[in-house]
Design a protein around this motif. Structure first.
Motif, mmCIF file in Angstrom:
data_model
loop_
_atom_site.group_PDB
_atom_site.id
_atom_site.type_symbol
_atom_site.label_atom_id
_atom_site.label_comp_id
_atom_site.label_asym_id
_atom_site.label_seq_id
_atom_site.Cartn_x
_atom_site.Cartn_y
_atom_site.Cartn_z
ATOM 1 N N UNK A 121 0.836 -1.210 0.000
ATOM 2 C CA UNK A 121 0.000 0.000 0.000
ATOM 3 C C UNK A 121 0.869 1.258 0.000
ATOM 4 N N UNK A 122 0.462 2.245 -0.778
ATOM 5 C CA UNK A 122 1.255 3.461 -0.965
ATOM 6 C C UNK A 122 0.491 4.678 -0.464
ATOM 7 N N UNK A 123 1.176 5.500 0.329
ATOM 8 C CA UNK A 123 0.666 6.818 0.721
ATOM 9 C C UNK A 123 1.576 7.854 0.086
ATOM 10 N N UNK A 124 1.015 8.747 -0.707
ATOM 11 C CA UNK A 124 1.837 9.758 -1.358
ATOM 12 C C UNK A 124 1.068 11.072 -1.461
ATOM 13 N N UNK A 125 1.661 12.047 -2.111
ATOM 14 C CA UNK A 125 1.085 13.387 -2.212
ATOM 15 C C UNK A 125 0.147 13.492 -3.404
ATOM 16 N N UNK A 126 -0.981 14.134 -3.206
ATOM 17 C CA UNK A 126 -1.957 14.304 -4.285
ATOM 18 C C UNK A 126 -1.555 15.485 -5.158
ATOM 19 N N UNK A 127 -0.467 15.282 -5.873
ATOM 20 C CA UNK A 127 0.049 16.310 -6.777
ATOM 21 C C UNK A 127 0.845 15.598 -7.864
ATOM 22 N N UNK A 128 0.932 16.216 -9.041
ATOM 23 C CA UNK A 128 1.697 15.626 -10.134
ATOM 24 C C UNK A 128 3.199 15.783 -9.874
ATOM 25 N N UNK A 129 3.996 14.770 -10.266
ATOM 26 C CA UNK A 129 3.595 13.546 -10.973
ATOM 27 C C UNK A 129 3.271 12.375 -10.058
ATOM 28 N N UNK A 130 3.271 12.574 -8.732
ATOM 29 C CA UNK A 130 3.047 11.445 -7.830
ATOM 30 C C UNK A 130 1.710 10.769 -8.098
ATOM 31 N N UNK A 131 0.627 11.577 -8.266
ATOM 32 C CA UNK A 131 -0.681 10.966 -8.501
ATOM 33 C C UNK A 131 -0.799 10.371 -9.906
ATOM 34 N N UNK A 132 0.035 10.854 -10.833
ATOM 35 C CA UNK A 132 0.069 10.280 -12.177
ATOM 36 C C UNK A 132 0.721 8.900 -12.161
ATOM 37 N N UNK A 133 1.797 8.772 -11.414
ATOM 38 C CA UNK A 133 2.566 7.522 -11.380
ATOM 39 C C UNK A 133 1.917 6.497 -10.451
ATOM 40 N N UNK A 134 1.450 6.946 -9.289
ATOM 41 C CA UNK A 134 0.856 6.014 -8.318
ATOM 42 C C UNK A 134 -0.563 5.602 -8.713
ATOM 43 N N UNK A 135 -1.264 6.438 -9.452
ATOM 44 C CA UNK A 135 -2.554 6.068 -9.991
ATOM 45 C C UNK A 135 -3.675 5.957 -8.976
ATOM 46 N N UNK A 136 -4.751 5.260 -9.340
ATOM 47 C CA UNK A 136 -5.968 5.234 -8.516
ATOM 48 C C UNK A 136 -5.881 4.334 -7.292
ATOM 49 N N UNK A 137 -4.800 3.582 -7.146
ATOM 50 C CA UNK A 137 -4.730 2.623 -6.044
ATOM 51 C C UNK A 137 -3.957 3.149 -4.844
ATOM 52 N N UNK A 138 -3.410 4.335 -4.945
ATOM 53 C CA UNK A 138 -2.656 4.914 -3.830
ATOM 54 C C UNK A 138 -3.596 5.669 -2.893
#
Length: 387
Positions: A303-320
């Motif tokens: 499971x991944x927790x990351x920042x809701x900003x590009x490119x993190x949300x682009x790379x991590x996608x809908x499952x983060x």
């Protein structure tokens, strides 16, 4: 078709960019292309290596002598040659071939954005600001770009002032075939590496000491989580540094029952095991060029927790799982509490739901392959030659 790859000089002692250039070169040779590597040689640098003048000597090799060498080499190059710049930071050489077929690989524009005063967490000195403008002056004359993310492609136009004829996005492929290991195999690897793994796993972060990795924020987030538990999982910080003043201050906030451990130099096989047993992967970066660890963690089902900003949300996608960006003016403790609540939610997921999510994460990560990336590069190279 022939390829000339413009590369960083070896005396810059970079690891990632030479690896990227070799990856392209080997893949294109496998497709039958004639590949040559062009890079500055240390004519002046070798006399100043290890001194405070080394950087400036390197600039003479890169921006005075190498252009002269390139102009001579160009006399022997035919119209069937495509000139490939392996990094937009090689921009000052673009004008040398701007009237010939060429393409620039763009990774991130963090240094330029810092130089423009857009990233207050990373101020740039006067010489750095001039240097980044010099790089921009060069690469903005290019006509064709390949970016590692949509964010980078947008930044090329917004901050890089580029006016491309073509601009493609090709995500990076994993440099190691990360996969989810069985619990037994993962624990055996970690114990063999001498790491203090326990049966309950850990919270994991993988990232260097750079400012944008938000290491202090991660420690604060962990502290907020640990305060709510009598026996919290430990936090493993891989490749991060505890010497940073902000990190040192954050470590003082960790409650007695919490534990933050720092590790350096873990091999891919060991990282693969860590991703496979981690209860969650925490990666709330302030910025990224791409964000390799996001894909690595997904490939191992973590499971991944990351920042809701590009490119993190682009790379991590809908499952983060996403956190808001931590801006300089934000309340750190409030942000950490938000992150701790998200982390607690992950740790409380029912086993059946967690197992289903594992398979979906692995499927998402399967699109990030070197083969897919290099095949797409080849298609773009061919299209540029047709144009």
């Amino acid at each position: 078709m022939k390829l000339v790859l413009f590369c960083h000089p070896s005396f810059m002692k970079s690891e990632s960019m030479p690896r990227f250039a070799r990856m392209i070169g080997q893949a294109m040779q496998g497709k039958g292309l004639d590949v040559r590597y062009w890079a500055p040689r240390p004519w002046v640098y070798r006399f100043f290596d290890g001194t405070r003048l080394a950087k400036w000597a390197g600039y003479i090799d890169q921006y005075v002598l190498f252009p002269l060498e390139v102009r001579l080499r160009l006399l022997a190059q035919g119209k069937d040659t495509l000139f490939v710049f392996c990094d937009q930071a090689l921009g000052p050489w673009v004008p040398l071939v701007k009237h010939r077929p060429h393409v620039v690989h763009a990774h991130d524009l963090l240094a330029l954005r810092s130089a423009l005063g857009l990233i207050p967490q990373n101020p740039t000195g006067a010489s750095g600001r001039l240097y980044q403008r010099y790089i921009r002056w060069g690469f903005k004359q290019a006509r064709h770009f390949i970016s590692v993310s949509r964010r980078t492609a947008d930044d090329l136009i917004t901050y890089g002032q580029a006016q491309p004829q073509t601009s493609a996005v090709v995500h990076n492929g994993l440099s190691h075939p990360y996969r989810r290991l069985s619990q037994a195999e993962a624990y055996a690897r970690l114990k063999s590496a001498g790491l203090p793994i326990t049966e309950h796993g850990m919270i994991l972060h993988v990232g260097g000491p750079s400012w944008y990795k938000n290491s202090a924020g991660i420690v604060h987030l962990y502290s907020a989580y640990a305060r709510g538990h009598a026996h919290p999982l430990p936090l493993w910080m891989v490749s991060s540094s505890h010497r940073n003043a902000d990190v040192q201050a954050a470590l003082k906030d960790v409650p007695p029952q919490g534990q933050v451990l720092f590790f350096q130099g873990l091999e891919n096989a060991t990282l693969e095991a860590a991703y496979s047993v981690a209860a969650a992967f925490v990666f709330p970066s302030l910025a990224e060029g791409f964000g390799w660890p996001l894909v690595e963690a997904h490939a191992c089902g973590c499971p991944v927790i990351t920042t809701d900003d590009a490119p993190m949300n682009e790379v991590a996608g809908p499952l983060a799982y996403y956190l808001p960006m931590l801006n300089p003016e934000d309340d750190m403790q409030a942000w950490a509490q938000t992150g701790a609540a998200v982390l607690d939610g992950i740790l409380c997921e029912p086993a059946a739901q967690r197992a289903e999510q594992v398979e979906r994460r692995i499927a998402w990560a399967s699109q990030f392959t070197t083969q897919r990336a290099t095949d797409r590069y080849h298609e773009i190279y061919q299209a540029i030659m047709v144009k």
